[in-house]
Scaffold this motif. Structure first.
Motif, PDB file in Angstrom:
ATOM      1  N   GLN A  74       0.830  -1.201   0.000  1.00 37.84           N
ATOM      2  CA  GLN A  74       0.000   0.000   0.000  1.00 37.84           C
ATOM      3  C   GLN A  74       0.868   1.256   0.000  1.00 37.84           C
ATOM      4  N   GLN A  75       1.976   1.210   0.735  1.00 31.26           N
ATOM      5  CA  GLN A  75       2.851   2.376   0.839  1.00 31.26           C
ATOM      6  C   GLN A  75       3.899   2.439  -0.268  1.00 31.26           C
ATOM      7  N   PHE A  76       4.365   1.259  -0.698  1.00 33.27           N
ATOM      8  CA  PHE A  76       5.445   1.186  -1.683  1.00 33.27           C
ATOM      9  C   PHE A  76       5.086   0.166  -2.768  1.00 33.27           C
ATOM     10  N   PRO A  77       4.157   0.522  -3.652  1.00 31.78           N
ATOM     11  CA  PRO A  77       3.679  -0.446  -4.651  1.00 31.78           C
ATOM     12  C   PRO A  77       4.754  -0.950  -5.600  1.00 31.78           C
ATOM     13  N   ASN A  78       5.843  -0.211  -5.768  1.00 29.06           N
ATOM     14  CA  ASN A  78       6.884  -0.632  -6.703  1.00 29.06           C
ATOM     15  C   ASN A  78       7.904  -1.586  -6.081  1.00 29.06           C
ATOM     16  N   ILE A  79       7.863  -1.741  -4.769  1.00 26.15           N
ATOM     17  CA  ILE A  79       8.761  -2.694  -4.119  1.00 26.15           C
ATOM     18  C   ILE A  79       8.166  -4.097  -4.236  1.00 26.15           C
ATOM     19  N   LYS A  80       8.942  -5.011  -4.746  1.00 30.49           N
ATOM     20  CA  LYS A  80       8.457  -6.384  -4.922  1.00 30.49           C
ATOM     21  C   LYS A  80       8.489  -7.125  -3.585  1.00 30.49           C
ATOM     22  N   VAL A  81       7.489  -7.972  -3.373  1.00 31.82           N
ATOM     23  CA  VAL A  81       7.459  -8.836  -2.195  1.00 31.82           C
ATOM     24  C   VAL A  81       7.297 -10.275  -2.665  1.00 31.82           C
ATOM     25  N   VAL A  82       8.222 -11.129  -2.259  1.00 33.36           N
ATOM     26  CA  VAL A  82       8.148 -12.556  -2.579  1.00 33.36           C
ATOM     27  C   VAL A  82       8.069 -13.322  -1.266  1.00 33.36           C
ATOM     28  N   MET A  83       7.016 -14.108  -1.119  1.00 36.99           N
ATOM     29  CA  MET A  83       6.858 -14.906   0.087  1.00 36.99           C
ATOM     30  C   MET A  83       7.792 -16.109   0.016  1.00 36.99           C
ATOM     31  N   MET A  84       8.382 -16.457   1.157  1.00 33.74           N
ATOM     32  CA  MET A  84       9.246 -17.634   1.228  1.00 33.74           C
ATOM     33  C   MET A  84       8.861 -18.411   2.476  1.00 33.74           C
ATOM     34  N   THR A  85       8.299 -19.587   2.318  1.00 30.37           N
ATOM     35  CA  THR A  85       7.694 -20.275   3.436  1.00 30.37           C
ATOM     36  C   THR A  85       7.763 -21.788   3.265  1.00 30.37           C
ATOM     37  N   VAL A  86       7.480 -22.508   4.343  1.00 28.25           N
ATOM     38  CA  VAL A  86       7.407 -23.970   4.288  1.00 28.25           C
ATOM     39  C   VAL A  86       5.996 -24.421   3.956  1.00 28.25           C
ATOM     40  N   SER A  87       5.033 -23.499   3.907  1.00 31.21           N
ATOM     41  CA  SER A  87       3.626 -23.854   3.745  1.00 31.21           C
ATOM     42  C   SER A  87       3.300 -24.302   2.326  1.00 31.21           C
ATOM     43  N   TYR A  88       2.619 -25.445   2.236  1.00 33.31           N
ATOM     44  CA  TYR A  88       2.119 -25.929   0.957  1.00 33.31           C
ATOM     45  C   TYR A  88       0.646 -25.540   0.755  1.00 33.31           C
ATOM     46  N   ASP A  89       0.075 -24.833   1.693  1.00 31.07           N
ATOM     47  CA  ASP A  89      -1.346 -24.502   1.669  1.00 31.07           C
ATOM     48  C   ASP A  89      -1.643 -23.529   0.534  1.00 31.07           C
ATOM     49  N   ILE A  90      -2.456 -23.971  -0.420  1.00 31.31           N
ATOM     50  CA  ILE A  90      -2.752 -23.133  -1.577  1.00 31.31           C
ATOM     51  C   ILE A  90      -3.484 -21.860  -1.176  1.00 31.31           C
ATOM     52  N   THR A  91      -4.204 -21.900  -0.031  1.00 27.02           N
ATOM     53  CA  THR A  91      -4.895 -20.689   0.418  1.00 27.02           C
ATOM     54  C   THR A  91      -3.883 -19.603   0.807  1.00 27.02           C
ATOM     55  N   ASP A  92      -2.718 -20.017   1.320  1.00 22.17           N
ATOM     56  CA  ASP A  92      -1.665 -19.044   1.609  1.00 22.17           C
ATOM     57  C   ASP A  92      -1.183 -18.398   0.316  1.00 22.17           C
ATOM     58  N   TRP A  93      -1.057 -19.204  -0.741  1.00 18.95           N
ATOM     59  CA  TRP A  93      -0.665 -18.719  -2.071  1.00 18.95           C
ATOM     60  C   TRP A  93      -1.616 -17.605  -2.501  1.00 18.95           C
ATOM     61  N   PHE A  94      -2.925 -17.939  -2.459  1.00 21.27           N
ATOM     62  CA  PHE A  94      -3.928 -16.983  -2.911  1.00 21.27           C
ATOM     63  C   PHE A  94      -3.925 -15.723  -2.063  1.00 21.27           C
ATOM     64  N   GLU A  95      -3.844 -15.908  -0.747  1.00 22.06           N
ATOM     65  CA  GLU A  95      -3.904 -14.764   0.154  1.00 22.06           C
ATOM     66  C   GLU A  95      -2.710 -13.834  -0.053  1.00 22.06           C
ATOM     67  N   ALA A  96      -1.542 -14.423  -0.272  1.00 24.15           N
ATOM     68  CA  ALA A  96      -0.346 -13.610  -0.513  1.00 24.15           C
ATOM     69  C   ALA A  96      -0.509 -12.773  -1.781  1.00 24.15           C
ATOM     70  N   LEU A  97      -1.026 -13.381  -2.829  1.00 27.69           N
ATOM     71  CA  LEU A  97      -1.215 -12.659  -4.087  1.00 27.69           C
ATOM     72  C   LEU A  97      -2.288 -11.587  -3.955  1.00 27.69           C
ATOM     73  N   LYS A  98      -3.348 -11.883  -3.201  1.00 24.96           N
ATOM     74  CA  LYS A  98      -4.389 -10.887  -2.985  1.00 24.96           C
ATOM     75  C   LYS A  98      -3.838  -9.644  -2.295  1.00 24.96           C
ATOM     76  N   ARG A  99      -2.854  -9.865  -1.452  1.00 24.12           N
ATOM     77  CA  ARG A  99      -2.298  -8.743  -0.691  1.00 24.12           C
ATOM     78  C   ARG A  99      -1.144  -8.049  -1.426  1.00 24.12           C
ATOM     79  N   GLY A 100      -0.900  -8.497  -2.656  1.00 23.60           N
ATOM     80  CA  GLY A 100       0.029  -7.765  -3.504  1.00 23.60           C
ATOM     81  C   GLY A 100       1.380  -8.411  -3.750  1.00 23.60           C
ATOM     82  N   ALA A 101       1.623  -9.602  -3.180  1.00 15.30           N
ATOM     83  CA  ALA A 101       2.909 -10.262  -3.386  1.00 15.30           C
ATOM     84  C   ALA A 101       3.098 -10.627  -4.849  1.00 15.30           C
TER      85      ALA A 101
END
Length: 210
Positions: A74-101
């Motif tokens: 929201q504050q820095f739309p041009n900064i890329k965010v890549v999630m790095m996690t042990v979670s295989y949960d596809i809902t985490d995938w979707f939620e991360a993308l919804k929030r701009g990752a």
């Protein structure tokens, strides 16, 4: 000489951060400029350091990576965010993308796959299978999205985005400036009510645009 991608590393486990630092220390494409142990620190460090990319864990104390990602984008739309996690949960995938990752990497990837994925995201490419694109598209599909609202040039840009091309590659392919590509990208996202390149790729695959 191309400047290295400046990375902010966010993980509540010190050993995890040390492992990533060891992995990237000999990679000339990347430099770690800071570290954070939770989402609150991630936001503060982002404001202070203005990294090119934030490598963000999901499960952390005080503030998780998903909430931190939303605040950062929201504050820095041009900064890329890549999630790095042990979670295989596809809902985490979707939620991360919804929030701009921009992307999502699993910690248990082998070294080559992890580095290749990180390089691809840093170049605005999309290391994603058609199967994953379809699953994401089903999650993000909204009423009223129609490619008929796009101009011929915007459709060309969308096709190249879906094939994983970076802005520079699109610029070269269509013989237009990178700034013009960015303008087209902004217009396409607005018309289709989408948030990022991954969602655009999913849309393109599943509407027969590519």
């Amino acid at each position: 000489m191309t400047q290295p991608v400046r990375i902010l590393l966010v993980d509540d486990h010190l050993l995890a951060r040390e492992g990533v630092k060891e992995l990237l220390e000999n990679q000339k494409e990347f430099v770690i400029v800071g570290e954070a142990a939770n989402g609150i620190q991630a936001i503060e460090k982002t404001k202070e350091l203005l990294p090119d990319l934030v490598l963000m864990d999901i499960s952390m104390p005080k503030m998780n990576g998903l909430d931190a990602t939303k605040a950062i984008k929201q504050q820095f739309p041009n900064i890329k965010v890549v999630m790095m996690t042990v979670s295989y949960d596809i809902t985490d995938w979707f939620e991360a993308l919804k929030r701009g990752a921009q992307g999502y990497l699993l910690k248990n990837l082998n070294t080559d796959d992890l580095l290749n994925g990180l390089k691809a995201y840093s170049l605005d490419e999309i290391p994603m299978s058609k199967e994953m694109a379809f699953r994401i598209w089903k999650e993000f599909k909204k009423d009223g999205q129609a490619e008929e609202s796009l101009s011929a040039r915007e459709l060309e840009v969308l096709q190249l985005v879906a094939k994983g091309h970076s802005n520079k590659e699109i610029s070269n392919s269509l013989n237009i400036s990178e700034n013009t590509v960015k303008t087209h990208m902004k217009n396409i996202l607005g018309k289709l009510q989408l948030e990022n390149r991954v969602q655009l790729a999913s849309y393109a695959y599943n509407n027969g645009i590519v």
